[in-house]
Design a protein around this motif. Structure first.
Motif, PDB file in Angstrom:
ATOM      1  N   THR A  34     -38.657  80.211  34.774  1.00 29.57           N
ATOM      2  CA  THR A  34     -39.815  80.869  35.402  1.00 29.57           C
ATOM      3  C   THR A  34     -39.946  80.424  36.853  1.00 29.57           C
ATOM      4  O   THR A  34     -40.082  81.252  37.771  1.00 29.57           O
ATOM      5  CB  THR A  34     -41.116  80.532  34.638  1.00 29.57           C
ATOM      6  OG1 THR A  34     -40.957  80.828  33.258  1.00 29.57           O
ATOM      7  CG2 THR A  34     -42.299  81.310  35.195  1.00 29.57           C
TER       8      THR A  34
ATOM      9  N   GLU B 101     -39.544  69.540  40.559  1.00 32.56           N
ATOM     10  CA  GLU B 101     -39.101  69.449  39.158  1.00 32.56           C
ATOM     11  C   GLU B 101     -39.054  67.975  38.754  1.00 32.56           C
ATOM     12  O   GLU B 101     -38.457  67.166  39.444  1.00 32.56           O
ATOM     13  CB  GLU B 101     -37.716  70.098  39.013  1.00 32.56           C
ATOM     14  CG  GLU B 101     -36.954  69.756  37.743  1.00 32.56           C
ATOM     15  CD  GLU B 101     -37.706  70.062  36.450  1.00 32.56           C
ATOM     16  OE1 GLU B 101     -38.247  71.169  36.312  1.00 32.56           O
ATOM     17  OE2 GLU B 101     -37.762  69.170  35.573  1.00 32.56           O
TER      18      GLU B 101
ATOM     19  N   CYS C 151     -35.755  74.112  29.760  1.00 35.69           N
ATOM     20  CA  CYS C 151     -35.232  74.285  28.392  1.00 35.69           C
ATOM     21  C   CYS C 151     -33.781  74.759  28.406  1.00 35.69           C
ATOM     22  O   CYS C 151     -33.077  74.652  27.408  1.00 35.69           O
ATOM     23  CB  CYS C 151     -36.065  75.312  27.632  1.00 35.69           C
ATOM     24  SG  CYS C 151     -37.663  74.685  27.158  1.00 35.69           S
TER      25      CYS C 151
ATOM     26  N   TYR D 267     -29.729  75.115  21.765  1.00 33.13           N
ATOM     27  CA  TYR D 267     -28.943  76.312  21.452  1.00 33.13           C
ATOM     28  C   TYR D 267     -29.518  77.547  22.161  1.00 33.13           C
ATOM     29  O   TYR D 267     -30.734  77.766  22.136  1.00 33.13           O
ATOM     30  CB  TYR D 267     -28.943  76.524  19.925  1.00 33.13           C
ATOM     31  CG  TYR D 267     -30.312  76.287  19.318  1.00 33.13           C
ATOM     32  CD1 TYR D 267     -30.736  74.997  19.024  1.00 33.13           C
ATOM     33  CD2 TYR D 267     -31.203  77.325  19.111  1.00 33.13           C
ATOM     34  CE1 TYR D 267     -32.011  74.753  18.544  1.00 33.13           C
ATOM     35  CE2 TYR D 267     -32.482  77.090  18.623  1.00 33.13           C
ATOM     36  CZ  TYR D 267     -32.875  75.798  18.349  1.00 33.13           C
ATOM     37  OH  TYR D 267     -34.146  75.568  17.886  1.00 33.13           O
ATOM     38  N   HIS D 268     -28.667  78.343  22.763  1.00 33.22           N
ATOM     39  CA  HIS D 268     -29.133  79.556  23.457  1.00 33.22           C
ATOM     40  C   HIS D 268     -28.163  80.719  23.285  1.00 33.22           C
ATOM     41  O   HIS D 268     -26.958  80.540  23.387  1.00 33.22           O
ATOM     42  CB  HIS D 268     -29.305  79.284  24.957  1.00 33.22           C
ATOM     43  CG  HIS D 268     -30.662  78.758  25.298  1.00 33.22           C
ATOM     44  ND1 HIS D 268     -31.000  77.434  25.152  1.00 33.22           N
ATOM     45  CD2 HIS D 268     -31.773  79.388  25.768  1.00 33.22           C
ATOM     46  CE1 HIS D 268     -32.266  77.265  25.523  1.00 33.22           C
ATOM     47  NE2 HIS D 268     -32.772  78.430  25.902  1.00 33.22           N
ATOM     48  N   HIS D 269     -28.717  81.890  23.058  1.00 34.74           N
ATOM     49  CA  HIS D 269     -27.969  83.142  23.117  1.00 34.74           C
ATOM     50  C   HIS D 269     -28.935  84.205  23.619  1.00 34.74           C
ATOM     51  O   HIS D 269     -30.148  83.990  23.621  1.00 34.74           O
ATOM     52  CB  HIS D 269     -27.401  83.528  21.742  1.00 34.74           C
ATOM     53  CG  HIS D 269     -28.415  83.506  20.651  1.00 34.74           C
ATOM     54  ND1 HIS D 269     -28.318  82.682  19.553  1.00 34.74           N
ATOM     55  CD2 HIS D 269     -29.575  84.175  20.510  1.00 34.74           C
ATOM     56  CE1 HIS D 269     -29.366  82.863  18.775  1.00 34.74           C
ATOM     57  NE2 HIS D 269     -30.155  83.773  19.341  1.00 34.74           N
TER      58      HIS D 269
ATOM     59  N   VAL E 224     -45.025  66.067  39.224  1.00 28.66           N
ATOM     60  CA  VAL E 224     -46.264  66.286  39.986  1.00 28.66           C
ATOM     61  C   VAL E 224     -47.417  65.642  39.224  1.00 28.66           C
ATOM     62  O   VAL E 224     -47.566  65.844  38.019  1.00 28.66           O
ATOM     63  CB  VAL E 224     -46.512  67.800  40.173  1.00 28.66           C
ATOM     64  CG1 VAL E 224     -47.874  68.053  40.794  1.00 28.66           C
ATOM     65  CG2 VAL E 224     -45.408  68.400  41.038  1.00 28.66           C
TER      66      VAL E 224
ATOM     67  N   MET F 204     -35.478  83.512  27.255  1.00 33.94           N
ATOM     68  CA  MET F 204     -34.989  83.543  28.636  1.00 33.94           C
ATOM     69  C   MET F 204     -35.475  84.829  29.300  1.00 33.94           C
ATOM     70  O   MET F 204     -35.925  84.821  30.440  1.00 33.94           O
ATOM     71  CB  MET F 204     -33.460  83.495  28.652  1.00 33.94           C
ATOM     72  CG  MET F 204     -32.889  82.198  28.130  1.00 33.94           C
ATOM     73  SD  MET F 204     -31.088  82.166  28.288  1.00 33.94           S
ATOM     74  CE  MET F 204     -30.567  83.074  26.838  1.00 33.94           C
TER      75      MET F 204
HETATM   76  C1  LIG Z   1     -35.116  74.889  21.057  1.00 42.26           C
HETATM   77  C2  LIG Z   1     -35.157  76.116  21.933  1.00 42.26           C
HETATM   78  C3  LIG Z   1     -34.202  77.099  21.760  1.00 42.26           C
HETATM   79  C4  LIG Z   1     -34.251  78.261  22.546  1.00 42.26           C
HETATM   80  N1  LIG Z   1     -33.308  79.226  22.340  1.00 42.26           N
HETATM   81  C5  LIG Z   1     -33.392  80.379  23.044  1.00 42.26           C
HETATM   82  C6  LIG Z   1     -32.440  81.404  22.839  1.00 42.26           C
HETATM   83  O1  LIG Z   1     -31.511  81.293  22.025  1.00 42.26           O
HETATM   84  N2  LIG Z   1     -32.575  82.554  23.560  1.00 42.26           N
HETATM   85  C7  LIG Z   1     -33.579  82.737  24.468  1.00 42.26           C
HETATM   86  O2  LIG Z   1     -33.638  83.799  25.110  1.00 42.26           O
HETATM   87  N3  LIG Z   1     -34.489  81.762  24.696  1.00 42.26           N
HETATM   88  C8  LIG Z   1     -34.424  80.599  24.006  1.00 42.26           C
HETATM   89  N4  LIG Z   1     -35.339  79.619  24.226  1.00 42.26           N
HETATM   90  C9  LIG Z   1     -36.438  79.877  25.184  1.00 42.26           C
HETATM   91  C10 LIG Z   1     -36.055  79.669  26.641  1.00 42.26           C
HETATM   92  O3  LIG Z   1     -35.271  78.509  26.802  1.00 42.26           O
HETATM   93  C11 LIG Z   1     -37.348  79.496  27.443  1.00 42.26           C
HETATM   94  O4  LIG Z   1     -38.196  80.607  27.257  1.00 42.26           O
HETATM   95  C12 LIG Z   1     -37.149  79.337  28.940  1.00 42.26           C
HETATM   96  O5  LIG Z   1     -36.001  78.582  29.288  1.00 42.26           O
HETATM   97  C13 LIG Z   1     -38.407  78.658  29.471  1.00 42.26           C
HETATM   98  O6  LIG Z   1     -38.380  78.551  30.883  1.00 42.26           O
HETATM   99  P1  LIG Z   1     -39.710  78.096  31.633  1.00 42.26           P
HETATM  100  O7  LIG Z   1     -39.377  77.903  33.051  1.00 42.26           O
HETATM  101  O8  LIG Z   1     -40.799  79.070  31.321  1.00 42.26           O
HETATM  102  O9  LIG Z   1     -40.138  76.726  30.963  1.00 42.26           O
HETATM  103  P2  LIG Z   1     -39.340  75.339  30.972  1.00 42.26           P
HETATM  104  O10 LIG Z   1     -37.911  75.567  30.767  1.00 42.26           O
HETATM  105  O11 LIG Z   1     -40.070  74.451  30.013  1.00 42.26           O
HETATM  106  O12 LIG Z   1     -39.546  74.796  32.457  1.00 42.26           O
HETATM  107  C14 LIG Z   1     -40.652  74.043  32.862  1.00 42.26           C
HETATM  108  C15 LIG Z   1     -40.139  72.976  33.800  1.00 42.26           C
HETATM  109  O13 LIG Z   1     -41.248  72.230  34.299  1.00 42.26           O
HETATM  110  C16 LIG Z   1     -40.865  70.860  34.402  1.00 42.26           C
HETATM  111  N5  LIG Z   1     -42.089  70.039  34.436  1.00 42.26           N
HETATM  112  C17 LIG Z   1     -42.940  69.777  33.424  1.00 42.26           C
HETATM  113  N6  LIG Z   1     -43.967  69.004  33.870  1.00 42.26           N
HETATM  114  C18 LIG Z   1     -43.761  68.799  35.204  1.00 42.26           C
HETATM  115  C19 LIG Z   1     -44.472  68.092  36.226  1.00 42.26           C
HETATM  116  N7  LIG Z   1     -45.627  67.450  35.980  1.00 42.26           N
HETATM  117  N8  LIG Z   1     -43.957  68.094  37.479  1.00 42.26           N
HETATM  118  C20 LIG Z   1     -42.793  68.745  37.767  1.00 42.26           C
HETATM  119  N9  LIG Z   1     -42.075  69.422  36.835  1.00 42.26           N
HETATM  120  C21 LIG Z   1     -42.563  69.448  35.569  1.00 42.26           C
HETATM  121  C22 LIG Z   1     -40.007  70.649  33.167  1.00 42.26           C
HETATM  122  O14 LIG Z   1     -39.180  69.519  33.321  1.00 42.26           O
HETATM  123  C23 LIG Z   1     -39.224  71.973  33.113  1.00 42.26           C
HETATM  124  O15 LIG Z   1     -38.010  71.876  33.839  1.00 42.26           O
HETATM  125  C24 LIG Z   1     -35.285  78.425  23.505  1.00 42.26           C
HETATM  126  C25 LIG Z   1     -36.222  77.407  23.702  1.00 42.26           C
HETATM  127  C26 LIG Z   1     -36.170  76.274  22.931  1.00 42.26           C
HETATM  128  C27 LIG Z   1     -37.205  75.200  23.137  1.00 42.26           C
END
Ligand SMILES: Cc1cc2nc3c(=O)[nH]c(=O)nc-3n(C[C@H](O)[C@H](O)[C@H](O)COP(=O)(O)OP(=O)(O)OC[C@H]3O[C@@H](n4cnc5c(N)ncnc54)[C@H](O)[C@@H]3O)c2cc1C
Length: 409
Positions: free
Chosen positions: A11, A29, A37, A52-54, A218, A390
Motif C-alpha cells: 500500500t 519503514e 507482508c 506464502y503468496h500467489h 515511527v 496483494m
Molecule cells: C500469511 C499471509 C499470506 C498471504 N498470502 C497472500 C496471497 O497468497 N495472495 C495475496 O494476494 N495476498 C496475500 N496476503 C496479503 C498481502 O500480503 C497483503 O494484503 C499486502 O501485502 C499488505 O500490504 P500493506 O502495505 O497493506 O500492509 P503490510 O504489508 O503489513 O505493510 C505495512 C508496513 O508498515 C510497516 N510498519 C508497521 N508499523 C510501523 C511503524 N510504526 N513505523 C514504520 N513502519 C511501520 C510494517 O513493517 C510493514 O512493512 C497474505 C498475507 C498474509 C499475512
C-alpha cells in the motif's frame, strides 16, 4: 508538497509511486527492508517469500502493475492442488473425480455443495455482511457439511473468532478460489519470486526521487503548522498504511480499532515432500496450525532443490508460548518428518496479519481522511474488503494517492 508515508508494504509503496515525481515523498519503514507482508528470505541459492503468496486471474490492479513494471514475462500461471487432512490422512480434493471419491461426505451432500459453490459468484456480498458464515452455511447446507467442510477452513483462517466471521467473507473467498479446471486452481506466481515486484517498485521510486528510510519505526505524528510533524520532521501531508489502532496510537487520535488477527508462519526446507504432491492442505484435525502449504508442489521443485514448506497459523492477541517449537514438533509428528530432514526453518510472527471480517465489518471501515492532511489506507481499506490481498493493497495505495492529489489541487 512534502508527503510522508508510514509503512513500506505494498500500500505504502504504491501510494509513493503514484505521488513521486510530482511531490517530494518520504517512506518510513520500520523493518530492515520494504515489502511488509510480501517481504522475502534471502537464501544462498534462492529467495522465497516469508509468507506464502500467489495471485489470481481476476487481480486487475496487480496484473496491470506487473505489466507496468515490465515483469509480465516472469508471470506464470500454475496449478494449485488442494487437499484436506482428516484423521491424519490426506485426501486430495483437486479434481472433480477426487472430490467425488472423498469419503467423508455423501453423494447428495457433494451435489449440494457443488451447486452452492457454482452459485457463489452470483451472491450479493453486501447483504451477507450482517449474517454469520456459520449460520448461513448451516441454514443452506446443514450442520454436517458445515462441520466437516467449512468449519476447518474458518478455524484455519480465524481461530477462536471463526463463529463471528461474516458470510460475505466466506462467499467471496469461495468465489475467488473457484477458478479451477480439471487440474486444479489456476494461480499466478512471479518466476524467481515476488521479491522482484518489490525490487522493481523500489527502483522506480528511487529513480523518481522518493526517499525510502528503512529501520525507522515511527513513534509520533502530530498535526501542526498546517501539516504533520512526524518524529520531529514537518510534512504537508501524512499517509499512514498501518492498522487504524496503530495510527490512532501514533497520531494520538480517537480512531476506532478494527478487529485484527496475527499470524505465525513457519517456513522450512525439507528433504521429503510432506503433502504427497499437494500444494495446499487444510488441516481438519485439531492442530496448532490450520494449513500446510508445500510451495514446491506449486512452483517447480528444480528451482530450489529442496521442498519448501509453510506451516500457517493465525492467532488473536499474543502468539502461543514457544510457538516455533510447538509448530515444528507437531508438524514432524503428524507428517512423519524427522528433524534431520529439515534443512533450515524460520518463524515469522506478524501481529497485524489481516482484519477479522466479523459481521458488520463493512460499517466499521474508517474514513480514509480522518483529519486534515492525514490519509489512511491499507489492509483494512474498502479495496481489501472482503478479502485482503496483494490486489487490494495495490488498489488501496493507488486510491489513497488519488485522494491526496485531489486534496492538494
Ligand atoms: C500469511 C499471509 C499470506 C498471504 N498470502 C497472500 C496471497 O497468497 N495472495 C495475496 O494476494 N495476498 C496475500 N496476503 C496479503 C498481502 O500480503 C497483503 O494484503 C499486502 O501485502 C499488505 O500490504 P500493506 O502495505 O497493506 O500492509 P503490510 O504489508 O503489513 O505493510 C505495512 C508496513 O508498515 C510497516 N510498519 C508497521 N508499523 C510501523 C511503524 N510504526 N513505523 C514504520 N513502519 C511501520 C510494517 O513493517 C510493514 O512493512 C497474505 C498475507 C498474509 C499475512
Amino acid at each position: 508538497m512534502d508527503i510522508c508515508v508510514i509503512g513500506g508494504g505494498l500500500t505504502g509503496l504504491l501510494a509513493a509511486l503514484r505521488l513521486s515525481g510530482t511531490h517530494q515523498v518520504t517512506v518510513l519503514e520500520m523493518g530492515d527492508e520494504t515489502g511488509g507482508c510480501l517481504s522475502s528470505y534471502h537464501l544462498p541459492n534462492y529467495t522465497i517469500e516469508s509468507l506464502y503468496h500467489h495471485c489470481f486471474s481476476g487481480d486487475v490492479h496487480l496484473l496491470s502493475l506487473i505489466r507496468e513494471l515490465g515483469l509480465s514475462d516472469k508471470l506464470e500461471w500454475l496449478h494449485g492442488s488442494t487437499g484436506y487432512m482428516v484423521n491424519r490422512q490426506i485426501y486430495s480434493l483437486t479434481t472433480p473425480i477426487q472430490i467425488l471419491r472423498y469419503p467423508l461426505l455423501s453423494l447428495s451432500e457433494k451435489i449440494r455443495l457443488g451447486l452452492f459453490v457454482l452459485r457463489s459468484r452470483r451472491v450479493n456480498y453486501g447483504v451477507l455482511d450482517s449474517v454469520t458464515a456459520k449460520g448461513y452455511i448451516c441454514d443452506r447446507l446443514g450442520d454436517q457439511i458445515y462441520h466437516s467442510f467449512f468449519e476447518p477452513l474458518l478455524r484455519s483462517k480465524f481461530g477462536d473468532r471463526r463463529d463471528e466471521v461474516s458470510a460475505a467473507w466466506l462467499m467471496s473467498r469461495i468465489a475467488i478460489r473457484s477458478d479451477r479446471g480439471v487440474e486444479g486452481e489456476r494461480l499466478g506466481y512471479l518466476k524467481g519470486g515476488y521479491v522482484q515486484l518489490i525490487d522493481a517498485l523500489m527502483s522506480r521510486l528511487t529513480d523518481a526521487g522518493c526517499r525510502i528510510v528503512t529501520g525507522h519505526p515511527v513513534v509520533s505524528a502530530t498535526a501542526a503548522d498546517e501539516g504533520w510533524i512526524v518524529d520531529g520532521v514537518r510534512y504537508d501531508h501524512l499517509i499512514s498504511t498501518l492498522p487504524p489502532q496503530e495510527t490512532a496510537r501514533i497520531c494520538n487520535l480517537p480512531l476506532s480499532p478494527l478487529p485484527y488477527q496475527g499470524s505465525a508462519c513457519l517456513t522450512m526446507a525439507t528433504s521429503a515432500d510432506p503433502t504427497d504432491g499437494i500444494y495446499w492442505v487444510n488441516i481438519g484435525d485439531p492442530a496448532p496450525y490450520g494449513a500446510v502449504i508445500t510451495h514446491t508442489n506449486f512452483v517447480p521443485f528444480d528451482r530450489y532443490g529442496e521442498h519448501i514448506v509453510y506451516i500457517a497459523s493465525y492467532f488473536s492477541g499474543a502468539p502461543p508460548e514457544n510457538c516455533e517449537e510447538l509448530l515444528l514438533s507437531d508438524f514432524c509428528n503428524r507428517f512423519s518428518i524427522s528433524r534431520e530432514m529439515i534443512h533450515w526453518h524460520r518463524l515469522r510472527i506478524e501481529p497485524f496479519a489481516g482484519p477479522v471480517y466479523v459481521t458488520g465489518y463493512r460499517s466499521m471501515i474508517p474514513d480514509p481522511n480522518p483529519a486534515p492532511g492525514l490519509f489512511i489506507a491499507g489492509m483494512f481499506s474498502p479495496e481489501n474488503y472482503p478479502e485482503r490481498s496483494m490486489e487490494g493493497s495495490v488498489a488501496a495505495g493507488e486510491e489513497i494517492a488519488r485522494r491526496v492529489m485531489g486534496w492538494s489541487n
